[in-house]
Design an enzyme around this catalytic site. Structure first.
Site, short mmCIF file in Angstrom:
data_model
loop_
_atom_site.label_atom_id
_atom_site.label_comp_id
_atom_site.label_asym_id
_atom_site.label_seq_id
_atom_site.Cartn_x
_atom_site.Cartn_y
_atom_site.Cartn_z
N CYS A 319 9.53 5.81 11.10
CA CYS A 319 8.52 4.90 10.58
C CYS A 319 9.23 3.58 10.24
CB CYS A 319 7.79 5.50 9.37
SG CYS A 319 8.87 5.97 7.98
N ARG A 324 7.47 7.88 5.36
CA ARG A 324 6.30 8.52 5.95
C ARG A 324 6.71 9.58 6.98
NH1 ARG A 324 3.26 3.46 8.22
NH2 ARG A 324 5.33 2.50 8.09
#
Lengths: 377, 133
Positions: A319, A324
């Site tokens: 990411c 994330r």
């Protein structure tokens, strides 16, 4: 103020402006040296064609996550030992049955922890697992292990990590998992699910007995971690079939936004595929409900499969800076993906490296297969 | 309350609020990830680009203020706003050397905030002179 004073101030201001114009920072000089090219090398071109012929690419943003019904990965009546995500009831019972269990609140800052935490929980600040100096990658293992040893966590200590931000919790959980803590679990949902289950938070600071020996040669799970951009290049050389998958939002993938105040450029690592997970740079709304609990992944996995991201492939998720993708990693692992890893450097590091050496760290801007798509080498 | 005193009061209130905001920013920095990373990024860029100009700028500012007040004193008595201006310029120079990016990531915010406070104070001192005239 008399004329003389005014001229003095003007003169000083002019000197200041002249000095500002002579910036010699590496950021400025390297950004000026960036070259644009749409030329692909024959090897890259044939690989890009191979990928393109296997998969289709999403060309438009998916429907908003608010339209997705709430669903759950975790079945409270059937939480297995191999599962990563557990509910509050499971955690409560585990705390009572296993006095060695350490509950960890993973967060940036201590404000939320001090307001109230799961009884007995210790705080691991995300700045104790990463730093600006490490380009927001996980700290070197020797430093990282101290973070957990200070909280009394060794390889054999079962831990359950939670937080107000599921991505922060997964970030800390992944750091422990990567080092080699045997039993890492994550509370399915934000801190509020604990109170929703009828349990109280506490403001008492638990007594912590630091450990001195991790109990294993760490990091144990280095095969599931690709740290830097150079590590990614080495991994791709070692395995040309490795899929580099961005789990960023569609707008980030399409090159419309970098997603971050502190990342100047938009784009993706060249050759990256897109896996639906994030709706913005701060969430994983397609795989998590509003309360932070993980959705039943059937919907996203169907889309992933259309885009060539399937359980039989070797995949590394990335990411922006490595938060994330850790949530996606644990979700995918629990959903049956075996050969997966977390690429930590992400777009943040790759973009910085691209500015200095575009040829070695090429980027793509726009969605593959669309008129706006281009590669910069 | 005279017009000069009202303006002085307003400027001190603004400066006080600015100091409070800078103080609270530290707390915000310590608990908001995006803000922290953004500030660190900008501090590093500022330090690389302008770090070596901070000392000469602060010295020059103090020098200009001293000359300005010296010349003002020759024509009229200095008021309290003038002394506060001088004090702030000294503080700015001292703190600009204490603050540095590796130690205080918010330092460029403090530097700019300090400069704004001096500018407000200078404006007040200048307006005071105008009112006296």
């Amino acid at each position: 103020m008399n004329l003389q004073a005014k001229f003095m101030i003007l003169g000083l201001s002019a000197c200041l402006l002249a000095a500002c114009g002579q910036q010699t920072t590496t950021e400025n000089t390297t950004s000026e040296s960036k070259t644009e090219s749409v030329t692909k090398s024959p090897a890259t071109e044939s690989k890009a064609e191979a990928i393109s012929s296997e998969v289709s690419h999403p060309t438009t943003a998916p429907e908003p996550s608010s339209k997705l019904p709430e669903s759950h990965l975790v079945d409270p009546s059937n939480i297995k030992d191999t599962d990563f995500f557990v509910d509050a009831t499971w955690l409560k019972k585990a705390q009572e049955e296993n006095k060695d269990l350490v509950v960890v609140e993973g967060a940036y800052g201590n404000e939320s922890y001090q307001k109230g935490h799961i009884p007995g929980a210790v705080l691991v600040d995300t700045n104790d697992v990463e730093s600006l100096e490490s380009d927001w990658n996980l700290l070197p293992a020797d430093q990282l292990v101290k973070t957990f040893l200070d909280k009394g966590i060794t390889k054999d200590t079962p831990i359950v990590v939670y937080g107000d931000d599921i991505n922060a919790a997964c970030r800390v959980a992944f750091a422990a998992y990567y080092l080699g803590v045997d039993d890492v679990k994550i509370l399915d949902g934000k801190k509020a699910v604990w109170e929703k289950a009828g349990y109280e938070l506490s403001t008492d600071e638990p007594e912590v007995k630091a450990a001195t020996d991790f109990g294993a040669e760490y990091p144990v799970r280095k095969d599931e971690f690709i740290g830097t951009s150079d590590d990614l290049l080495a991994a791709k050389t070692a395995n040309p079939d490795l899929l580099v998958v961005s789990i960023r939002s569609f707008d980030e993938y399409a090159g419309k936004t970098s997603g971050y105040d502190y990342i100047d450029n938009a784009g993706e690592i060249d050759g990256a595929l897109w896996a639906m997970a994030s709706e913005s740079s701060a969430d994983v709304n397609y795989i998590a409900n509003l309360d932070g609990s993980i959705r039943d992944p059937e919907y996203v996995l169907e889309n992933w499969a259309k885009w060539g991201i399937t359980k039989d492939k070797a995949i590394t998720f990335y990411c922006g800076t490595g938060w994330r993708n850790t949530t996606v990693f644990f979700m995918a692992k629990q959903a049956g993906f075996k050969n997966i890893s977390v690429h930590d450097g992400g777009w943040y590091e790759w973009d910085m490296k691209h500015q200095k050496d575009p040829g070695k760290y090429p980027v793509q801007i726009g969605v593959p297969g669309t008129a706006d798509f281009k590669e910069e080498k | 309350m005279s017009l000069v005193n009202k303006k002085a009061l307003i400027s001190y209130v603004i400066e006080g609020l600015l100091v409070f905001v800078l103080y609270r920013m530290q707390h915000f920095y310590a608990n908001h990830l995006g803000f922290m990373r953004s500030i660190l990024h900008r501090s590093r860029k500022f330090d690389l680009a302008y770090g070596h100009w901070v000392l000469p700028f602060a010295c020059s500012l103090l020098f200009v203020i001293i000359i300005y007040l010296y010349r003002k004193k020759q024509k009229q008595a200095l008021v309290i706003a003038d002394y506060i201006l001088l004090l702030e310029a000294f503080l700015y120079l001292a703190l600009s050397q204490v603050f540095s990016y590796p130690h205080i990531p918010l330092y460029y915010v403090y530097l700019i905030g300090g400069f704004v406070i001096i500018a407000i104070q200078w404006l007040l001192a200048w307006k005071t002179k105008c009112e006296v005239r």
